[in-house]
Design an enzyme around this catalytic site. Structure first.
Site, PDB file in Angstrom:
ATOM      1  CE1 TYR A 101     -12.200   3.753  -8.693  1.00 38.67           C
ATOM      2  CE2 TYR A 101     -14.429   3.611  -9.574  1.00 38.67           C
ATOM      3  CZ  TYR A 101     -13.438   3.136  -8.732  1.00 38.67           C
ATOM      4  OH  TYR A 101     -13.680   2.028  -7.948  1.00 38.67           O
ATOM      5  CG  ASP A 128      -2.236   0.667   0.977  1.00 42.04           C
ATOM      6  OD1 ASP A 128      -3.251  -0.027   0.966  1.00 42.04           O
ATOM      7  OD2 ASP A 128      -2.260   1.899   0.756  1.00 42.04           O
ATOM      8  CG  ASN A 129      -0.128   4.827  -2.364  1.00 44.87           C
ATOM      9  OD1 ASN A 129      -1.174   4.515  -1.786  1.00 44.87           O
ATOM     10  ND2 ASN A 129      -0.114   5.619  -3.428  1.00 44.87           N
TER      11      ASN A 129
HETATM   12  P1  NAD Z   1      -9.823   2.130  -0.395  1.00 38.58           P
HETATM   13  O1  NAD Z   1      -9.553   3.509  -0.848  1.00 38.58           O
HETATM   14  O2  NAD Z   1     -10.163   1.906   1.041  1.00 38.58           O
HETATM   15  O3  NAD Z   1      -8.587   1.168  -0.754  1.00 38.58           O
HETATM   16  C1  NAD Z   1      -7.695   1.402  -1.804  1.00 38.58           C
HETATM   17  C2  NAD Z   1      -6.289   1.190  -1.269  1.00 38.58           C
HETATM   18  O4  NAD Z   1      -5.347   1.352  -2.337  1.00 38.58           O
HETATM   19  C3  NAD Z   1      -5.894   2.170  -0.180  1.00 38.58           C
HETATM   20  O5  NAD Z   1      -5.325   1.481   0.903  1.00 38.58           O
HETATM   21  C4  NAD Z   1      -4.873   3.094  -0.879  1.00 38.58           C
HETATM   22  O6  NAD Z   1      -3.952   3.659   0.016  1.00 38.58           O
HETATM   23  C5  NAD Z   1      -4.251   2.146  -1.874  1.00 38.58           C
HETATM   24  N1  NAD Z   1      -3.658   2.795  -3.053  1.00 38.58           N
HETATM   25  C6  NAD Z   1      -4.211   3.761  -3.837  1.00 38.58           C
HETATM   26  N2  NAD Z   1      -3.376   4.085  -4.842  1.00 38.58           N
HETATM   27  C7  NAD Z   1      -2.280   3.284  -4.704  1.00 38.58           C
HETATM   28  C8  NAD Z   1      -1.067   3.151  -5.426  1.00 38.58           C
HETATM   29  N3  NAD Z   1      -0.812   3.894  -6.512  1.00 38.58           N
HETATM   30  N4  NAD Z   1      -0.161   2.240  -4.993  1.00 38.58           N
HETATM   31  C9  NAD Z   1      -0.388   1.490  -3.881  1.00 38.58           C
HETATM   32  N5  NAD Z   1      -1.516   1.593  -3.150  1.00 38.58           N
HETATM   33  C10 NAD Z   1      -2.458   2.475  -3.562  1.00 38.58           C
HETATM   34  O7  NAD Z   1     -10.969   1.560  -1.339  1.00 38.58           O
HETATM   35  P2  NAD Z   1     -11.757   0.175  -1.316  1.00 38.58           P
HETATM   36  O8  NAD Z   1     -13.187   0.496  -1.210  1.00 38.58           O
HETATM   37  O9  NAD Z   1     -11.163  -0.754  -0.354  1.00 38.58           O
HETATM   38  O10 NAD Z   1     -11.498  -0.312  -2.805  1.00 38.58           O
HETATM   39  C11 NAD Z   1     -10.565  -1.331  -3.116  1.00 38.58           C
HETATM   40  C12 NAD Z   1     -10.639  -1.644  -4.610  1.00 38.58           C
HETATM   41  O11 NAD Z   1     -11.947  -2.111  -4.943  1.00 38.58           O
HETATM   42  C13 NAD Z   1     -10.359  -0.438  -5.506  1.00 38.58           C
HETATM   43  O12 NAD Z   1      -9.603  -0.864  -6.609  1.00 38.58           O
HETATM   44  C14 NAD Z   1     -11.735  -0.015  -5.945  1.00 38.58           C
HETATM   45  O13 NAD Z   1     -11.706   0.615  -7.199  1.00 38.58           O
HETATM   46  C15 NAD Z   1     -12.476  -1.347  -6.003  1.00 38.58           C
HETATM   47  N6  NAD Z   1     -13.925  -1.153  -5.841  1.00 38.58           N
HETATM   48  C16 NAD Z   1     -14.454  -0.780  -4.628  1.00 38.58           C
HETATM   49  C17 NAD Z   1     -15.821  -0.567  -4.520  1.00 38.58           C
HETATM   50  C18 NAD Z   1     -16.458  -0.174  -3.214  1.00 38.58           C
HETATM   51  O14 NAD Z   1     -17.658   0.068  -3.195  1.00 38.58           O
HETATM   52  N7  NAD Z   1     -15.765  -0.119  -2.109  1.00 38.58           N
HETATM   53  C19 NAD Z   1     -16.648  -0.724  -5.650  1.00 38.58           C
HETATM   54  C20 NAD Z   1     -16.065  -1.068  -6.860  1.00 38.58           C
HETATM   55  C21 NAD Z   1     -14.699  -1.293  -6.940  1.00 38.58           C
END
Ligand code: NAD
Ligand code: UDP
Ligand code: UDP
Length: 325
Positions: free
Chosen positions: A150, A38-39
C-alpha cells in the site's frame, strides 16, 4: 438553476467505496455528470443505491488495472483498497491497482486533457521520524514489510503523477489523506473506528492492538470531501502534494473509551497483538491546505463519531434480529 457552462463530466474511480460514494453524492449536488467506476472489491452497491435514479449518474464496473476509454473533464482517482485487512489480502493486486491503475488513469487524462486528482495517503510518511508531518517530509517507509504494498504503491503513484505532469503537462493534484471516518465505512474492513463501533454496539470485547498509546488524527468524511473538491478547483499551478486531515490527535485507548461512552456500551477493552509496522504517531500539519485551499476541517471527533455510530446502529439492527430469530 443549473449552470451548463460550469457543469462537467467527472470520473470518480473507487466511486462505490466509502469516500468515493460521498464524493459522487456531493458532485451530483453541484450539478455535474458523474461516471462512478468501481470493481466492487471493497465498494458496495448499497453505498450508491440512492444515486442510481439520478440521470446524471452512471455506474461502470471496471478494474483500473486495465485501460479505459471515456471522455471526461476531471478524474478523481480513489480506486484502491484502504484498510490493512483488505490491502494485505492480495498485496500484489494492491500494488498493481496503485501503479498500473495510475498509469492508465494518467494516460486517459493525457489523451483527453482532463485534470486528475490522486487520493494519496499519510502512509507515504511511513512511521514518521518527524512529528507532526508536513508535506516536505520524505517519510520513513519499510519497503519490504506487510504494509509496503500500500505505502510503496501510493508513493510510486505520486512519482507517476509528477512525471506525467513534468513530461506530458498533465494537470495533476495530489492529496495526502489522513485517517478518515464516517457513515458507509465497511463494517468488516478492520479499520479502528468501524471495528470499535461494531464491537461496542454488539457488546463484544474492544480489541486494542498493542498498548493503545499509539495515536491517530481522525477526519470526518464530509470535511475531507470538501477539501478534495477545493483541491480539484484550485489554480492549475497548484499540484500539491497537500495534507488533508484533522489535526486533533487521540490515542487509540482514548478512542476506545470515547466510543464505549458514546454507545453506552458494556464492552470491555482487551489488548491484542500489535501488527507489524503499525505506526506510533500520526498528525497532519495543515498550513498548506489553509493557505492554498482556504480549507480546514470543522467537525469535532465527538460530533463525527455520533453520526458514524448512528449509521452503524442501522447496520447492526438486522444482525441482532437475525441472532434473536
Ligand atoms: P474503500 O475501500 O471504501 O474504497 C476504495 C474503492 O476502490 C472501493 O469501492 C473498491 O471496490 C475500489 N477499487 C479497489 N481496487 C480497484 C480497482 N483495481 N479498480 C476499480 N476499483 C477498485 O476505501 P476509502 O476509504 O473510500 O478510500 C478511498 C481512497 O482514499 C483510496 O485510494 C485510499 O487509499 C485513500 N485514502 C483513504 C483513507 C481513509 O482513511 N479512508 C486515508 C488515506 C487515503
Ligand atoms: N490509456 C487509457 N485510456 C486512454 C489513454 C491511455 O487507459 O484514453 C492507457 C493506455 O492503455 C496506456 C496507459 O494509459 O497503457 C498510459 O498511456 P500513455 O499514453 O502514457 O502511454 P503509452 O500509450 O505510450 O503506453
Ligand atoms: N487498531 C486497534 N484495534 C482494531 C483496529 C485497529 O487497536 O480493532 C489500531 C491499529 O493497530 C492502529 C490504529 O488502530 O494503530 C489505526 O488502525 P487503522 O487500521 O484504522 O488505520 P491505520 O493503521 O492505517 O492508520
Amino acid at each position: 438553476m443549473k449552470n451548463y457552462d460550469l457543469t462537467k463530466r467527472i470520473l470518480v474511480t473507487g466511486g462505490a467505496g466509502f469516500i468515493g460514494s460521498h464524493l459522487c453524492e456531493r458532485l451530483l449536488e453541484q450539478g455535474h455528470e458523474i461516471i462512478c467506476l468501481d470493481n466492487f472489491y471493497t465498494g458496495r452497491r448499497a453505498n450508491i443505491a440512492h444515486l442510481i435514479s439520478n440521470p446524471l449518474f452512471e455506474v461502470l464496473r471496471h478494474d483500473i488495472c486495465f485501460p479505459l476509454y471515456v471522455e471526461v473533464d476531471e478524474i478523481y482517482n480513489l480506486a484502491c483498497p484502504a484498510s490493512p485487512v483488505h490491502y494485505q489480502f492480495d498485496p500484489v493486486q494492491t500494488t498493481k491497482t496503485s501503479v498500473h491503475g495510475a498509469i492508465n488513469m494518467l494516460g486517459l487524462a493525457k489523451r483527453v486533457k482532463a485534470k486528475i486528482l490522486q487520493a494519496s495517503t499519510s502512509e507515504v510518511y511511513g512511521d514518521p521520524a518527524v512529528h507532526p508531518q508536513d508535506e516536505s517530509y520524505w517519510g520513513n517507509v519499510n519497503p519490504i514489510g506487510l504494509r509496503s504494498c500500500y505505502d510503496e504503491g501510493k508513493r510510486c503513484a505520486e512519482t507517476l503523477f509528477f512525471d506525467y505532469h513534468r513530461q506530458n503537462n498533465v494537470k495533476i493534484k495530489v492529496a495526502r489523506i489522513f485517517n478518515t471516518y464516517g457513515p458507509r465505512m465497511h463494517p468488516n474492513d478492520g479499520r479502528v473506528i468501524s471495528n470499535f463501533t461494531m464491537q461496542a454496539l454488539k457488546s463484544e470485547d474492544i480489541t486494542i492492538y498493542g498498548d493503545g498509546t499509539q495515536t491517530r488524527s481522525f477526519c470526518y468524511v464530509d470535511d475531507l470531501v470538501d477539501g478534495l473538491i477545493r483541491l480539484m478547483q484550485s489554480p492549475d499551478d497548484f499540484t500539491g502534494p497537500v495534507n488533508l486531515g484533522n489535526p486533533s490527535e487521540v490515542s487509540i485507548l482514548e478512542l476506545a473509551e470515547k466510543i464505549i461512552e458514546l454507545t453506552n456500551s458494556k464492552s470491555q477493552i482487551v489488548f491484542a497483538f500489535l501488527p507489524e509496522d503499525d505506526q506510533r504517531r500520526r498528525q497532519p500539519l495543515l498550513e498548506m491546505a489553509k493557505i492554498q485551499l482556504d480549507w480546514k476541517p470543522s467537525t469535532e471527533l465527538n460530533e463525527g463519531l455520533i453520526r458514524t455510530i448512528d449509521y452503524f446502529r442501522k447496520i447492526v439492527k438486522p444482525y441482532e434480529q437475525a441472532v434473536v430469530v
